[in-house]
Scaffold this active site. Structure first.
Site, short mmCIF file in Angstrom:
data_model
loop_
_atom_site.label_atom_id
_atom_site.label_comp_id
_atom_site.label_asym_id
_atom_site.label_seq_id
_atom_site.Cartn_x
_atom_site.Cartn_y
_atom_site.Cartn_z
N ASP A 154 0.82 -1.21 0.00
CA ASP A 154 0.00 0.00 0.00
C ASP A 154 0.86 1.27 0.00
O ASP A 154 0.32 2.37 -0.02
CB ASP A 154 -0.93 -0.01 1.22
CG ASP A 154 -2.01 1.07 1.14
OD1 ASP A 154 -2.54 1.31 0.04
OD2 ASP A 154 -2.31 1.68 2.19
N SER A 168 -6.91 5.67 -0.08
CA SER A 168 -7.11 4.41 -0.80
C SER A 168 -8.59 4.04 -0.76
O SER A 168 -9.23 4.13 0.30
CB SER A 168 -6.28 3.29 -0.16
OG SER A 168 -4.91 3.59 -0.18
N GLN A 203 -4.73 -0.80 -7.43
CA GLN A 203 -5.42 0.02 -6.43
C GLN A 203 -6.05 1.22 -7.09
O GLN A 203 -5.47 1.83 -8.00
CB GLN A 203 -4.43 0.49 -5.36
CG GLN A 203 -5.09 1.30 -4.24
CD GLN A 203 -4.09 1.85 -3.25
OE1 GLN A 203 -3.59 2.96 -3.39
NE2 GLN A 203 -3.76 1.05 -2.24
#
Length: 299
Positions: free
Chosen positions: A210, A234, A284
């Site tokens: 991430d 996110s 993502q």
């Protein structure tokens, strides 16, 4: 459950954070390190949710994919409850769904699939030809050379002790405001020893996956996540674990952002080991919204 302490190294603190407390069958509790962040780092929630799911599957099954959604910011001051739903246990694959809960509300959900090791076809894409990590500035060199004149937000980010060291192949995105290509390559490495256990190594890999992704979708627009006029977060996160990987050496995280639209930016990532073996793939989508002067934070 081990708890992070102020005297622990950053990696010790991360491993303690991933060591969830079992409350009941399929129910676990995780805590966040108290480092002054206003919200829980998304990679921490992914890693903890993966640990919760792993503890409900046979030891010989390993994660091969996960798909997650971030729904609310995590509160680092209170524990996170992880509830695991044992969706299916097949002869080869097992499927789990995990919901993370705080203040009585879901903040995150994840589906993950696990598989026994099998033989099969083999191919992969090639690792990009980039500078090796030893030829790049280390974190201390970056701090000494650049942070004295860097914006405050960038300075705080790089000065904070972290369990993962990052060495960008190029630093132009961090210190220039010119529009550029929405791509980047960064070397990442665990700072400290990660036990030689595949489930835990996968959780640490999920944690670091991430990191830096949202930046890539902003590079084409001459800005970064440090811009106080942006609201960034996110929204979802998907990851495919192709091959097992020890966490004792550098990994290359190569990223590109094929699209930004509707206040969302999408980024793809590939994680290679030093020898060029493709370890994992990541995708993502993140919120990249320009703030109105009177707008309050919150998606």
């Amino acid at each position: 459950m081990s708890r992070p302490t102020e005297t622990a190294t950053p990696m010790d603190a991360l491993l303690a954070t991933l060591d969830l407390e079992k409350l009941e069958e399929n129910l676990f509790r995780g805590r966040s390190p108290q480092v002054g962040w206003q919200r829980v780092f998304g990679g921490q929630v992914i890693g903890q949710a993966l640990v919760a799911a792993q503890r409900t599957v046979d030891e010989g099954r390993y994660v091969h994919s996960l798909h997650a959604y971030f729904m609310r910011p995590g509160d680092p001051s209170v524990p996170i409850i992880y509830e695991v739903d044992r969706i299916r246990d097949g002869s080869s694959f097992a499927t789990r769904r995990v919901v993370a809960i705080q203040h009585g509300k879901a903040i995150f959900s994840m589906s993950a699939s696990f598989q026994y090791d099998e033989d099969g076809f083999e191919h992969q894409i090639d690792i990009p030809n980039v500078a090796m990590p030893e030829t790049l500035p280390g974190e201390q060199e970056l701090k000494d050379k650049f942070l004295a004149h860097a914006p405050e937000a960038i300075r705080r980010y790089w000065e904070r002790p972290r369990p993962i060291e990052i060495r960008p192949v190029s630093l132009s995105h961090y210190f220039a405001r010119n529009d550029g290509k929405p791509t980047q390559d960064v070397w990442v490495k665990a700072v400290g020893q990660v036990p030689d256990e595949r489930h835990l190594q996968a959780a640490v890999l999920a944690y670091l996956s991430d990191m830096t992704l949202l930046d890539t979708s902003l590079y084409a627009h001459g800005t970064s996540v440090f811009d106080r006029n942006l609201q960034v977060a996110s929204l979802d996160h998907a990851m495919w674990f192709h091959r097992p990987c020890r966490m004792d050496d550098w990994l290359l995280y190569t990223q590109d952002s094929p699209s930004a639209h509707g206040a969302r930016g999408m980024t793809r990532g590939s994680l290679f080991d030093r020898s060029g073996v493709l370890i994992a793939s990541v995708a993502q989508e993140g919120l990249i919204r320009k703030k109105a002067p009177e707008q309050k934070q919150g998606a």
